[in-house]
Design an enzyme around this catalytic site. Structure first.
Site, PDB file in Angstrom:
ATOM      1  CB  SER A  63      41.324  31.224  44.064  1.00  0.00           C
ATOM      2  OG  SER A  63      41.897  32.495  44.241  1.00  0.00           O
ATOM      3  CD  GLU A  78      47.751  32.424  39.683  1.00  0.00           C
ATOM      4  OE1 GLU A  78      47.456  31.615  40.589  1.00  0.00           O
ATOM      5  OE2 GLU A  78      46.892  32.923  38.940  1.00  0.00           O
ATOM      6  CG  ASP A  89      47.249  34.847  41.981  1.00  0.00           C
ATOM      7  OD1 ASP A  89      48.136  35.592  41.527  1.00  0.00           O
ATOM      8  OD2 ASP A  89      46.146  34.660  41.401  1.00  0.00           O
ATOM      9  CE  LYS A 147      44.864  31.911  42.719  1.00  0.00           C
ATOM     10  NZ  LYS A 147      44.599  31.930  41.262  1.00  0.00           N
ATOM     11  N   GLY A 155      40.273  31.032  37.160  1.00  0.00           N
ATOM     12  CA  GLY A 155      38.877  31.462  37.276  1.00  0.00           C
ATOM     13  C   GLY A 155      38.785  32.966  37.422  1.00  0.00           C
ATOM     14  CG  ASP A 197      46.369  34.819  35.924  1.00  0.00           C
ATOM     15  OD1 ASP A 197      45.887  35.027  34.800  1.00  0.00           O
ATOM     16  OD2 ASP A 197      45.660  34.866  36.958  1.00  0.00           O
ATOM     17  CE  LYS A 225      42.552  33.826  35.984  1.00  0.00           C
ATOM     18  NZ  LYS A 225      42.952  35.059  36.695  1.00  0.00           N
ATOM     19  CE  LYS A 266      43.484  35.812  43.968  1.00  0.00           C
ATOM     20  NZ  LYS A 266      43.999  35.933  42.612  1.00  0.00           N
TER      21      LYS A 266
HETATM   22  O1  OSB Z   1      44.305  36.053  39.540  1.00  0.00           O
HETATM   23  O2  OSB Z   1      43.338  34.183  39.464  1.00  0.00           O
HETATM   24  C1  OSB Z   1      43.283  35.399  39.626  1.00  0.00           C
HETATM   25  C2  OSB Z   1      39.702  36.358  40.551  1.00  0.00           C
HETATM   26  C3  OSB Z   1      39.583  37.574  39.922  1.00  0.00           C
HETATM   27  C4  OSB Z   1      40.673  38.073  39.244  1.00  0.00           C
HETATM   28  C5  OSB Z   1      41.863  37.362  39.197  1.00  0.00           C
HETATM   29  C6  OSB Z   1      41.976  36.145  39.822  1.00  0.00           C
HETATM   30  C7  OSB Z   1      40.883  35.653  40.537  1.00  0.00           C
HETATM   31  C8  OSB Z   1      40.926  34.420  41.293  1.00  0.00           C
HETATM   32  C9  OSB Z   1      39.604  33.769  41.534  1.00  0.00           C
HETATM   33  O3  OSB Z   1      41.916  33.958  41.806  1.00  0.00           O
HETATM   34  C10 OSB Z   1      39.463  32.433  40.964  1.00  0.00           C
HETATM   35  C11 OSB Z   1      38.031  31.993  41.085  1.00  0.00           C
HETATM   36  O4  OSB Z   1      37.239  32.284  40.177  1.00  0.00           O
HETATM   37  O5  OSB Z   1      37.711  31.372  42.095  1.00  0.00           O
HETATM   38 MG    MG Z   2      45.929  34.749  39.147  1.00  0.00          MG
END
Ligand code: OSB
Ligand code: MG
Length: 374
Positions: free
Chosen positions: A135, A213, A188, A161, A290, A238, A262, A163
């Site tokens: 991510s 996402e 995401d 992925k 994560g 999510d 999660k 953001k």
């Molecule tokens: O939406 O998946 C998410 C990190 C913090 C809060 C929300 C998210 C995330 C990530 C990071 O996308 C995933 C990672 O731990 O690498």
């Molecule tokens: Mg997410």
């Protein structure tokens, strides 16, 4: 297993590189670790609540207080036949899933160690090797993002992925696809869009994404169902999935075609397994999300990802992407093929570096028997 005491610790750990989502940027983590002492065995877990109430209403201070004042006192001094039974005891507290997960997961860790079996076997895992994606947060520039993607592809990760939010989406996805036509790519939004953005969201269909996402609100399934009917791209939920019942609703309403699990968000391993099973029955593939975990939470994510319906690469990636030095030994490492081979040692297979944990601890509280007030 008899629960004798529970220790809470807060650690401060700077991230190697900031992580930015549509709701904000994180430069450094405040990590809540929980240790459960059961019949002389220590179970460890990480509470994934963040530094502020942005991903969810939970954050480190609500988790700490809820664990100290309600969740830990409910379990201390009690005898459980298995860790999974903790969930029913903790259900009296409404919500606070990340706090609940920390305690339940530490008990699963302790149970695996007591039985001298790998945690992933105890959870019902079947896949000795899991597939990994990354991510990648919002960066200072498009070029910086492209450079990061190049690095992660070279490291072997099987899915990228990124953001997105309004203004960091169509152009960014276009540039990625121009450079890499056929990588497995997803995005995401962390709730950055509204139904009034429908025409913008339709353009996401041009980029052959594995999924988008959480485009809309965290607490809405119906609007996601409406959106899914309008898009070719699969929606993955999510934030909206906090329980197996949420997963059932989402599947029945056809609000998504993929679900991110999660373990903290759903309140612990037993509910995570329940969400997994609901999705498996509904033919909805899942993957493991994560929360910028240290090796302790990361090792739990690795174990969970071995369940059979984890059919897509997760956001479970190497320790060295986040930390100069992780607090487990060995660190979580990913092969050049973008996989993690799961250990057959008892427990998680990753040992906590207790001296380092002690050194990084800025707050510690040990909870022993006391009565819960109504
Ligand atoms: O939406 O998946 C998410 C990190 C913090 C809060 C929300 C998210 C995330 C990530 C990071 O996308 C995933 C990672 O731990 O690498
Ligand atoms: Mg997410």
């Amino acid at each position: 297993m008899r629960i004798e005491s529970i220790t809470l610790r807060e650690l401060h750990l700077p991230l190697k590189h900031f992580f930015e989502t549509s709701f904000g940027r994180t430069e450094s983590r405040r990590v809540l670790l929980l240790t459960a002492c059961c019949d002389g065995v220590e179970g460890w877990a990480e509470c994934v609540a963040s530094e502020g109430p942005f991903f969810s209403y939970e954050w480190i201070e609500t988790a700490w207080a809820t664990l100290r004042d309600f969740l830990a006192p409910t379990l201390i001094g009690t005898e459980l036949s298995r860790a999974g039974d903790a969930a029913a005891q903790l259900a009296r507290v409404r919500g606070h899933n990340m706090a609940k997960a920390a305690i339940e997961n530490a008990l699963w860790d302790a149970e695996a160690k007591q039985k001298q079996i790998p945690l992933w076997h105890l959870l019902g895992g079947t896949q000795p090797e899991i597939t990994c994606g990354v991510s990648i947060g919002i960066q200072n520039s498009h070029d910086q993002l492209l450079e990061k993607i190049e690095t992660e592809l070279a490291a072997g990760y099987q899915r990228i992925k990124v953001k997105v939010k309004s203004g960091w989406d169509i152009e960014v996805l276009g540039k990625i696809r121009q450079r890499w036509t056929d990588i497995v790519l997803s995005c995401d939004a962390n709730s950055a869009y509204r139904p009034s953005d429908l025409e913008r969201l339709r353009r996401f269909d041009d980029f052959n994404l594995l999924m988008i996402e959480q485009p809309y609100w965290d607490d809405d399934i119906v609007q996601h169902a409406k959106l899914q009917r309008e898009l070719r791209t699969s929606i993955c939920l999510d934030e909206s999935i906090r329980s197996a019942r949420d997963a059932e609703s989402a599947i029945e309403l056809e609000a998504c075609r993929i679900i991110n699990i999660k373990v903290g968000r759903v309140g612990g391993f037993s509910e995570a397994i329940a969400v997994h099973n609901v999705c498996q029955r509904g033919n909805i593939p899942v993957w493991c999300g994560g929360m910028l975990e240290t090796g302790i939470g990361r090792a739990h994510n690795v174990a969970l990802s071995t369940l059979p319906n984890f059919r897509l690469p997760g956001d479970v990636s190497a320790s060295q992407r986040y930390w100069t030095e992780d607090i487990v030994d060995p660190e979580i490492e990913v092969s050049p093929q973008g996989t993690i081979s799961v250990s057959d040692k008892s427990g998680t297979g990753y040992d906590v570096k207790k001296d380092l944990v002690e050194k990084l601890t800025v707050r510690k509280e040990i909870i022993r028997g006391q009565t819960v007030s109504a």
